[in-house]
Design a protein around this motif. Structure first.
Motif, PDB file in Angstrom:
ATOM      1  N   THR A  35     102.480   7.169 -37.762  1.00 32.17           N
ATOM      2  CA  THR A  35     102.461   6.707 -36.379  1.00 32.17           C
ATOM      3  C   THR A  35     103.748   7.084 -35.672  1.00 32.17           C
ATOM      4  N   CYS A  36     103.800   6.788 -34.403  1.00 38.75           N
ATOM      5  CA  CYS A  36     104.920   7.166 -33.545  1.00 38.75           C
ATOM      6  C   CYS A  36     106.125   6.250 -33.760  1.00 38.75           C
ATOM      7  N   GLY A  61     105.736  10.911 -31.724  1.00 40.21           N
ATOM      8  CA  GLY A  61     104.336  11.231 -31.527  1.00 40.21           C
ATOM      9  C   GLY A  61     103.422  10.894 -32.688  1.00 40.21           C
ATOM     10  N   ARG A  63     103.174  12.662 -35.366  1.00 42.52           N
ATOM     11  CA  ARG A  63     102.572  13.966 -35.639  1.00 42.52           C
ATOM     12  C   ARG A  63     102.572  14.327 -37.116  1.00 42.52           C
ATOM     13  N   HIS A  88      98.150   7.311 -32.992  1.00 44.25           N
ATOM     14  CA  HIS A  88      98.927   7.680 -31.807  1.00 44.25           C
ATOM     15  C   HIS A  88      98.765   6.536 -30.807  1.00 44.25           C
ATOM     16  N   CYS A  92     102.382   7.556 -24.313  1.00 45.11           N
ATOM     17  CA  CYS A  92     103.306   8.215 -25.240  1.00 45.11           C
ATOM     18  C   CYS A  92     104.174   9.226 -24.500  1.00 45.11           C
ATOM     19  N   SER A 128      95.095  15.053 -29.809  1.00 44.13           N
ATOM     20  CA  SER A 128      96.245  15.126 -30.712  1.00 44.13           C
ATOM     21  C   SER A 128      95.961  14.368 -32.011  1.00 44.13           C
ATOM     22  N   VAL A 129      95.240  13.259 -31.912  1.00 38.31           N
ATOM     23  CA  VAL A 129      94.852  12.515 -33.119  1.00 38.31           C
ATOM     24  C   VAL A 129      93.914  13.377 -33.964  1.00 38.31           C
TER      25      VAL A 129
END
Length: 164
Positions: A35-36, A61, A63, A88, A92, A128-129
């Motif tokens: 997670t971010c 992010g 990522r 995410h 953000c 993005s997820v």
């Protein structure tokens, strides 16, 4: 009193009540969460997890970067993790810039060439997820068949929603 001094004082109070020193190294729920780093997210509280329940991997992010994959490999290969959750979140900061924006800012403000660095910003939250779930699922370093799910955390309500 400065921020560092305050957290030293708070840690003393935490350590005085700490009763979790006997937890095993592998996460009890065999879960790793990516997670971010956003300060508005407290993933353990949001997911009802306690000390020792899950590995928390945090970066800008949330990522599936090379370093996040490295952590997931260690988590699953050496510590028995069997499920990964990619989370995410709304609002953000990674939605607010491009690589070119940040490359230019670093060149202008610090005189450095960061053009080789991908900061992994994204223009679409749910995509993005999906992208990060796909990156994890396709990594040859991770076992086939591991359960990888994707989620969006709403910073205004505290709710998580699945991304399919």
């Amino acid at each position: 009193m400065g921020v560092i001094q305050r957290f030293i004082e708070r840690n003393k109070a935490f350590a005085a009540k700490f009763r979790h020193g006997d937890k095993a190294m592998p996460p009890a729920q065999h879960l790793a969460v990516l997670t971010c780093m956003d300060a508005r997210i407290h993933p353990e509280a949001a997911l009802g997890l306690d000390i020792g329940d899950a590995h928390m991997i945090r970066n800008a992010g949330g990522r599936a970067s090379d370093d996040a994959i490295r952590s997931l490999v260690i988590s699953t290969t050496l510590l028995g993790t069997q499920e990964f959750a990619v989370i995410h979140h709304t609002d953000c900061g990674m939605l607010t810039f491009t690589n070119d924006d940040l490359h230019k800012k670093l060149a202008d403000e610090r005189g450095v060439d960061a053009s080789a660095v991908d900061f992994l910003p994204f223009p679409d939250l749910e995509q993005s997820v999906r992208d990060d779930v796909a990156t994890i699922e396709s990594s040859p370093l991770l076992p086939d068949g591991i359960d990888v799910t994707g989620w969006v955390y709403d910073v205004k309500t505290g709710k998580i929603s699945p991304v399919t």
